[in-house]
Write a protein that holds these residues in place. Structure first.
Motif, PDB file in Angstrom:
ATOM      1  N   TYR A  16       0.809  -1.218   0.000  1.00 57.64           N
ATOM      2  CA  TYR A  16       0.000   0.000   0.000  1.00 57.64           C
ATOM      3  C   TYR A  16       0.845   1.273   0.000  1.00 57.64           C
ATOM      4  O   TYR A  16       0.440   2.279  -0.549  1.00 57.64           O
ATOM      5  CB  TYR A  16      -0.969  -0.001   1.184  1.00 57.64           C
ATOM      6  N   ARG A  17       2.008   1.230   0.594  1.00 59.45           N
ATOM      7  CA  ARG A  17       2.875   2.413   0.582  1.00 59.45           C
ATOM      8  C   ARG A  17       3.317   2.727  -0.846  1.00 59.45           C
ATOM      9  O   ARG A  17       3.304   3.880  -1.274  1.00 59.45           O
ATOM     10  CB  ARG A  17       4.093   2.195   1.471  1.00 59.45           C
ATOM     11  N   SER A  18       3.712   1.693  -1.562  1.00 59.20           N
ATOM     12  CA  SER A  18       4.145   1.877  -2.937  1.00 59.20           C
ATOM     13  C   SER A  18       2.992   2.366  -3.813  1.00 59.20           C
ATOM     14  O   SER A  18       3.162   3.272  -4.632  1.00 59.20           O
ATOM     15  CB  SER A  18       4.686   0.555  -3.482  1.00 59.20           C
ATOM     16  N   ARG A  19       1.814   1.779  -3.637  1.00 54.84           N
ATOM     17  CA  ARG A  19       0.644   2.187  -4.412  1.00 54.84           C
ATOM     18  C   ARG A  19       0.276   3.639  -4.116  1.00 54.84           C
ATOM     19  O   ARG A  19       0.006   4.418  -5.026  1.00 54.84           O
ATOM     20  CB  ARG A  19      -0.529   1.265  -4.109  1.00 54.84           C
ATOM     21  N   LEU A  20       0.299   4.022  -2.848  1.00 49.90           N
ATOM     22  CA  LEU A  20      -0.036   5.384  -2.469  1.00 49.90           C
ATOM     23  C   LEU A  20       0.978   6.382  -3.044  1.00 49.90           C
ATOM     24  O   LEU A  20       0.611   7.454  -3.514  1.00 49.90           O
ATOM     25  CB  LEU A  20      -0.106   5.519  -0.949  1.00 49.90           C
ATOM     26  N   THR A  21       2.254   5.995  -3.056  1.00 49.20           N
ATOM     27  CA  THR A  21       3.289   6.853  -3.624  1.00 49.20           C
ATOM     28  C   THR A  21       3.043   7.075  -5.113  1.00 49.20           C
ATOM     29  O   THR A  21       3.160   8.198  -5.605  1.00 49.20           O
ATOM     30  CB  THR A  21       4.681   6.224  -3.419  1.00 49.20           C
ATOM     31  N   MET A  22       2.663   6.005  -5.822  1.00 50.92           N
ATOM     32  CA  MET A  22       2.368   6.139  -7.253  1.00 50.92           C
ATOM     33  C   MET A  22       1.173   7.056  -7.485  1.00 50.92           C
ATOM     34  O   MET A  22       1.180   7.903  -8.370  1.00 50.92           O
ATOM     35  CB  MET A  22       2.085   4.771  -7.872  1.00 50.92           C
ATOM     36  N   LEU A  23       0.141   6.897  -6.677  1.00 51.26           N
ATOM     37  CA  LEU A  23      -1.061   7.692  -6.860  1.00 51.26           C
ATOM     38  C   LEU A  23      -0.833   9.153  -6.499  1.00 51.26           C
ATOM     39  O   LEU A  23      -1.359  10.053  -7.148  1.00 51.26           O
ATOM     40  CB  LEU A  23      -2.217   7.118  -6.040  1.00 51.26           C
ATOM     41  N   LYS A  24      -0.023   9.405  -5.465  1.00 55.55           N
ATOM     42  CA  LYS A  24       0.259  10.779  -5.056  1.00 55.55           C
ATOM     43  C   LYS A  24       1.103  11.525  -6.079  1.00 55.55           C
ATOM     44  O   LYS A  24       1.091  12.746  -6.118  1.00 55.55           O
ATOM     45  CB  LYS A  24       0.986  10.805  -3.710  1.00 55.55           C
ATOM     46  N   SER A  25       1.833  10.792  -6.893  1.00 49.49           N
ATOM     47  CA  SER A  25       2.687  11.455  -7.883  1.00 49.49           C
ATOM     48  C   SER A  25       1.862  12.233  -8.904  1.00 49.49           C
ATOM     49  O   SER A  25       2.361  13.170  -9.513  1.00 49.49           O
ATOM     50  CB  SER A  25       3.564  10.430  -8.607  1.00 49.49           C
ATOM     51  N   GLY A  26       0.611  11.830  -9.099  1.00 54.77           N
ATOM     52  CA  GLY A  26      -0.257  12.519 -10.043  1.00 54.77           C
ATOM     53  C   GLY A  26       0.043  12.191 -11.495  1.00 54.77           C
ATOM     54  O   GLY A  26      -0.558  12.744 -12.402  1.00 54.77           O
ATOM     55  N   MET A  27       0.971  11.279 -11.722  1.00 51.69           N
ATOM     56  CA  MET A  27       1.333  10.908 -13.088  1.00 51.69           C
ATOM     57  C   MET A  27       0.462   9.752 -13.558  1.00 51.69           C
ATOM     58  O   MET A  27      -0.051   8.976 -12.755  1.00 51.69           O
ATOM     59  CB  MET A  27       2.803  10.484 -13.138  1.00 51.69           C
ATOM     60  N   ASP A  28       0.320   9.657 -14.879  1.00 49.24           N
ATOM     61  CA  ASP A  28      -0.364   8.502 -15.447  1.00 49.24           C
ATOM     62  C   ASP A  28       0.502   7.270 -15.226  1.00 49.24           C
ATOM     63  O   ASP A  28       1.721   7.348 -15.185  1.00 49.24           O
ATOM     64  CB  ASP A  28      -0.604   8.706 -16.938  1.00 49.24           C
ATOM     65  N   ARG A  29      -0.165   6.119 -15.093  1.00 48.24           N
ATOM     66  CA  ARG A  29       0.553   4.864 -14.873  1.00 48.24           C
ATOM     67  C   ARG A  29       0.405   3.970 -16.088  1.00 48.24           C
ATOM     68  O   ARG A  29      -0.678   3.867 -16.659  1.00 48.24           O
ATOM     69  CB  ARG A  29      -0.005   4.126 -13.655  1.00 48.24           C
ATOM     70  N   VAL A  30       1.487   3.330 -16.483  1.00 48.51           N
ATOM     71  CA  VAL A  30       1.431   2.304 -17.516  1.00 48.51           C
ATOM     72  C   VAL A  30       1.287   0.982 -16.779  1.00 48.51           C
ATOM     73  O   VAL A  30       2.189   0.543 -16.073  1.00 48.51           O
ATOM     74  CB  VAL A  30       2.700   2.309 -18.395  1.00 48.51           C
TER      75      VAL A  30
END
Length: 181
Positions: A16-30
């Motif tokens: 969940y920490r990694s997922r939250l970090t990705m989501l907080k970045s505001g960037m699109d995810r591939v």
């Protein structure tokens, strides 16, 4: 008695920490996912009511370009290549790679798809180790030549009249067709 289960999403596996970090970045995810028979590549954007899929490519779309899709490294590369072509048409910017629950192994299907995206001009942050010899399918054609005639290992390719000994040539043709799309 009703129990409320917090963090239902693959409780024991999701970081969940990694997922939250990705989501907080505001960037699109591939987001790249592999099943036993296909590969899916998507550009996903966070939304309040759930993720929004901005662009998507599925390995079954490669049949229209003359490629017999399987869940292997060359198919993953071409699927990522097709996703990048669709993303260019939408004008998407920088992205980050979301491999989900897959282990980050060198030359895996996930990184091959990401390499396909990068080679077609998509900007994905990070570095990826990919064996370029395996991307074009040379290892598949070499093995197909060494296998006995009548062996069931390449029966799906044989049913669709796909010559595995010329997989590298077909790979290059499909890549050119995707670029011209």
């Amino acid at each position: 008695m009703v129990r409320i289960i917090k963090n239902r999403r693959k409780r024991a596996l999701t970081d969940y920490r990694s997922r939250l970090t990705m989501l907080k970045s505001g960037m699109d995810r591939v987001v790249i996912r592999k099943s036993n028979r296909s590969i899916t590549a998507q550009v996903s954007r966070f939304g309040q009511n759930g993720d929004i899929i901005v662009a998507m490519a599925h390995s079954s779309e490669l049949k229209g370009f003359g490629w017999e899709p399987r869940a292997n490294i060359p198919t993953a590369y071409l699927t990522g290549f097709l996703l990048a072509q669709k993303a260019k048409a939408l004008g998407l910017g920088d992205c980050i790679l979301d491999i989900g629950l897959y282990k980050p192994l060198k030359s895996s299907v996930v990184f091959s798809a990401a390499k396909g995206c990068i080679d077609n001009g998509m900007k994905i942050r990070g570095t990826f180790d990919v064996d370029m010899g395996r991307i074009s399918g040379s290892h598949i054609s070499a093995y197909a030549k060494s296998v006995k005639q009548g062996s069931p290992q390449f029966s799906v390719y044989k049913k669709s009249n796909f010559d595995t000994s010329k997989i590298g040539e077909v790979f290059d043709e499909v890549k050119k067709k995707i670029m011209s799309k």
